[in-house]
Write an enzyme that holds these catalytic residues in place. Structure first.
Site, PDB file in Angstrom:
ATOM      1  N   TYR A   1       0.809  -1.230   0.000  1.00  0.00           N
ATOM      2  CA  TYR A   1       0.000   0.000   0.000  1.00  0.00           C
ATOM      3  C   TYR A   1       0.841   1.277   0.000  1.00  0.00           C
ATOM      4  O   TYR A   1       0.310   2.359  -0.220  1.00  0.00           O
ATOM      5  CB  TYR A   1      -0.909   0.036   1.235  1.00  0.00           C
ATOM      6  CG  TYR A   1      -1.926  -1.070   1.264  1.00  0.00           C
ATOM      7  CD1 TYR A   1      -2.992  -1.080   0.366  1.00  0.00           C
ATOM      8  CD2 TYR A   1      -1.825  -2.106   2.183  1.00  0.00           C
ATOM      9  CE1 TYR A   1      -3.934  -2.088   0.388  1.00  0.00           C
ATOM     10  CE2 TYR A   1      -2.766  -3.130   2.213  1.00  0.00           C
ATOM     11  CZ  TYR A   1      -3.815  -3.114   1.303  1.00  0.00           C
ATOM     12  OH  TYR A   1      -4.746  -4.114   1.323  1.00  0.00           O
TER      13      TYR A   1
ATOM     14  N   HIS B   1      -4.130   6.294  -1.364  1.00  0.00           N
ATOM     15  CA  HIS B   1      -4.706   6.326  -0.010  1.00  0.00           C
ATOM     16  C   HIS B   1      -3.646   6.650   1.047  1.00  0.00           C
ATOM     17  O   HIS B   1      -3.983   7.003   2.175  1.00  0.00           O
ATOM     18  CB  HIS B   1      -5.349   4.965   0.289  1.00  0.00           C
ATOM     19  CG  HIS B   1      -6.666   5.044   1.008  1.00  0.00           C
ATOM     20  ND1 HIS B   1      -7.408   6.201   1.115  1.00  0.00           N
ATOM     21  CD2 HIS B   1      -7.377   4.090   1.672  1.00  0.00           C
ATOM     22  CE1 HIS B   1      -8.513   5.949   1.806  1.00  0.00           C
ATOM     23  NE2 HIS B   1      -8.519   4.689   2.155  1.00  0.00           N
TER      24      HIS B   1
ATOM     25  N   PHE C   1      -4.835  -0.447   9.988  1.00  0.00           N
ATOM     26  CA  PHE C   1      -5.384  -0.154   8.669  1.00  0.00           C
ATOM     27  C   PHE C   1      -6.179   1.145   8.757  1.00  0.00           C
ATOM     28  O   PHE C   1      -6.558   1.587   9.840  1.00  0.00           O
ATOM     29  CB  PHE C   1      -6.207  -1.338   8.142  1.00  0.00           C
ATOM     30  CG  PHE C   1      -5.325  -2.384   7.530  1.00  0.00           C
ATOM     31  CD1 PHE C   1      -4.921  -2.280   6.199  1.00  0.00           C
ATOM     32  CD2 PHE C   1      -4.845  -3.440   8.300  1.00  0.00           C
ATOM     33  CE1 PHE C   1      -4.067  -3.213   5.641  1.00  0.00           C
ATOM     34  CE2 PHE C   1      -3.992  -4.381   7.749  1.00  0.00           C
ATOM     35  CZ  PHE C   1      -3.594  -4.269   6.415  1.00  0.00           C
TER      36      PHE C   1
ATOM     37  N   ASN D   1      -9.168   2.156   8.283  1.00  0.00           N
ATOM     38  CA  ASN D   1     -10.462   2.246   8.979  1.00  0.00           C
ATOM     39  C   ASN D   1     -10.342   2.073  10.488  1.00  0.00           C
ATOM     40  O   ASN D   1     -11.338   2.130  11.196  1.00  0.00           O
ATOM     41  CB  ASN D   1     -11.472   1.244   8.392  1.00  0.00           C
ATOM     42  CG  ASN D   1     -11.000  -0.180   8.483  1.00  0.00           C
ATOM     43  OD1 ASN D   1      -9.846  -0.436   8.826  1.00  0.00           O
ATOM     44  ND2 ASN D   1     -11.869  -1.117   8.175  1.00  0.00           N
TER      45      ASN D   1
ATOM     46  N   ASP E   1      -5.621  11.669   2.084  1.00  0.00           N
ATOM     47  CA  ASP E   1      -5.968  11.762   0.670  1.00  0.00           C
ATOM     48  C   ASP E   1      -7.414  12.251   0.530  1.00  0.00           C
ATOM     49  O   ASP E   1      -8.247  11.937   1.371  1.00  0.00           O
ATOM     50  CB  ASP E   1      -5.799  10.392  -0.008  1.00  0.00           C
ATOM     51  CG  ASP E   1      -6.714   9.326   0.605  1.00  0.00           C
ATOM     52  OD1 ASP E   1      -6.653   9.119   1.837  1.00  0.00           O
ATOM     53  OD2 ASP E   1      -7.499   8.704  -0.135  1.00  0.00           O
TER      54      ASP E   1
ATOM     55  N   ASN F   1     -12.879   6.614   5.473  1.00  0.00           N
ATOM     56  CA  ASN F   1     -12.944   5.714   6.636  1.00  0.00           C
ATOM     57  C   ASN F   1     -11.962   6.081   7.744  1.00  0.00           C
ATOM     58  O   ASN F   1     -12.243   5.856   8.919  1.00  0.00           O
ATOM     59  CB  ASN F   1     -12.727   4.264   6.200  1.00  0.00           C
ATOM     60  CG  ASN F   1     -13.917   3.737   5.425  1.00  0.00           C
ATOM     61  OD1 ASN F   1     -15.051   4.159   5.648  1.00  0.00           O
ATOM     62  ND2 ASN F   1     -13.667   2.832   4.499  1.00  0.00           N
TER      63      ASN F   1
END
Length: 193
Positions: A18, A23, A69, A71, A96, A117
């Protein structure tokens, strides 16, 4: 309202897969601050994230990149804010933002989560939406049903350059932010982009 910012949080997802995705733009911003301040961010299990204390343009400030993560970002932000007794109004969350074009950056206080989130979880954990946001424009996908896939892939090389240029502009107004001169900072930032 507090006099200035005591904590800058950069949102993203953990792991190499990631790291370069849209993100993670908030995490890129805080990583750049740490690099410019010549500090290394260290994993602090108590804060569920990478933490460092930097002099940002002459002002001491906590830097945090949650290793949860996206969220679950609120768990990390709440842990450090509670530990150091940092008021919500002294928190700046870099993230973002698909509703802003690539290469634009906006500073905002309070408001909703707009479907983000990370912001949703921070708002829930802090039990407040009254914190600052540095909204890093990553643009919107052509297909509005494709937002999840869009933010979880790297931007094109030219887009990454625009995003990094915008982040440098945001860094330039940080002294104003640190001193609590938010209106002035917003004016300078928003008239540049």
């Amino acid at each position: 309202m507090s006099s200035g910012i005591m904590l800058i949080v950069g949102l993203g997802n953990p792991g190499a897969e990631y790291e370069h995705t849209r993100h993670n733009a908030g995490a890129w911003f805080v990583s750049a601050l740490a690099q410019d301040a010549n500090i290394s961010m260290r994993l602090n299990p108590k804060f569920h994230g990478l933490h460092g204390i930097a002099k940002v343009k002459g002002h001491e400030c906590h830097l945090l990149i949650p290793t949860t993560f996206m969220n679950l970002s609120g768990k990390s932000v709440q842990a450090i804010a509670s530990y150091y007794k940092i008021p919500h109004e002294a928190v700046l969350v870099a993230h973002d933002e698909i509703d802003i074009p690539v290469g634009d950056i906006r500073l905002k206080f309070s408001g909703g989560h707009g479907g983000h989130n990370g912001l949703r979880d921070i708002t829930n954990h802090l039990n407040s939406k009254d914190f600052y946001r540095l909204r890093i424009g990553v643009g919107r996908p052509k297909d509005s049903n494709d937002v999840v896939n869009y933010v979880l892939v790297p931007p094109k090389k030219a887009e990454r350059v625009l995003i990094e240029t915008a982040m440098r502009e945001a860094e330039e107004i940080l002294p104003l932010v640190m001193e609590g001169e938010f209106q002035k900072a917003m004016h300078v930032l928003h008239s540049d982009s």
